[in-house]
Design a protein around this motif. Structure first.
Motif, short mmCIF file in Angstrom:
data_model
loop_
_atom_site.label_atom_id
_atom_site.label_comp_id
_atom_site.label_asym_id
_atom_site.label_seq_id
_atom_site.Cartn_x
_atom_site.Cartn_y
_atom_site.Cartn_z
N GLY A 78 0.82 -1.20 0.00
CA GLY A 78 0.00 0.00 0.00
C GLY A 78 0.85 1.25 0.00
O GLY A 78 1.68 1.46 -0.88
N LYS A 79 0.68 2.07 1.03
CA LYS A 79 1.40 3.34 1.13
C LYS A 79 2.69 3.22 1.92
O LYS A 79 3.38 4.21 2.14
N GLN A 80 3.03 2.02 2.37
CA GLN A 80 4.24 1.84 3.17
C GLN A 80 5.31 1.06 2.42
O GLN A 80 5.00 0.17 1.64
N ALA A 81 6.55 1.43 2.70
CA ALA A 81 7.69 0.74 2.10
C ALA A 81 8.71 0.44 3.19
O ALA A 81 8.89 1.23 4.12
N LEU A 82 9.35 -0.70 3.07
CA LEU A 82 10.40 -1.11 3.99
C LEU A 82 11.72 -1.00 3.23
O LEU A 82 11.88 -1.58 2.16
N ILE A 83 12.65 -0.21 3.79
CA ILE A 83 13.91 0.09 3.11
C ILE A 83 15.07 -0.31 4.02
O ILE A 83 15.02 -0.12 5.23
N TYR A 84 16.13 -0.86 3.41
CA TYR A 84 17.29 -1.35 4.16
C TYR A 84 18.58 -0.82 3.58
O TYR A 84 18.77 -0.77 2.37
#
Length: 101
Positions: A78-84
């Motif tokens: 959706g509107k969220q992203a997980l970044i590393y």
């Protein structure tokens, strides 16, 4: 270096319950990039929320943030992203990777 499927799955598990550390509705600007850089340096694994209703705008913003932050996109929902971004000298008290392991 791209993440392997195994690494990506481990990071998804670690990031599942993380709150969004960065929320932006005004797109990508210098302040958002600076905050993302600080968050990645401290925490390595960061969840961001892009408030735009337009899917293409969100995808472009996430891509720009990953590029500017020299980070890997782990997952979008959706509107969220997980970044590393791996830190060369992680702070074990702050790093989401070390605290969840």
């Amino acid at each position: 270096m791209p993440l392997s499927n195994e690494q990506r799955n481990q990071l998804k598990t670690m990031g599942h319950d993380l709150p969004a550390m960065i929320v932006t509705g005004d797109g990508v600007n210098e302040g958002v990039i600076a905050e993302l850089d600080r968050a990645l340096a401290d925490h390595e694994l960061v969840k961001i929320e892009i408030s735009s209703e337009d899917r293409a705008e969100r995808a472009a913003a996430i891509s720009e943030l990953c590029r500017a932050g020299r980070a890997e996109l782990v997952q979008t929902i959706g509107k969220q992203a997980l970044i590393y971004r791996k830190s060369p000298q992680p702070d074990k008290q702050l790093s989401n990777i070390h605290r969840s392991g």
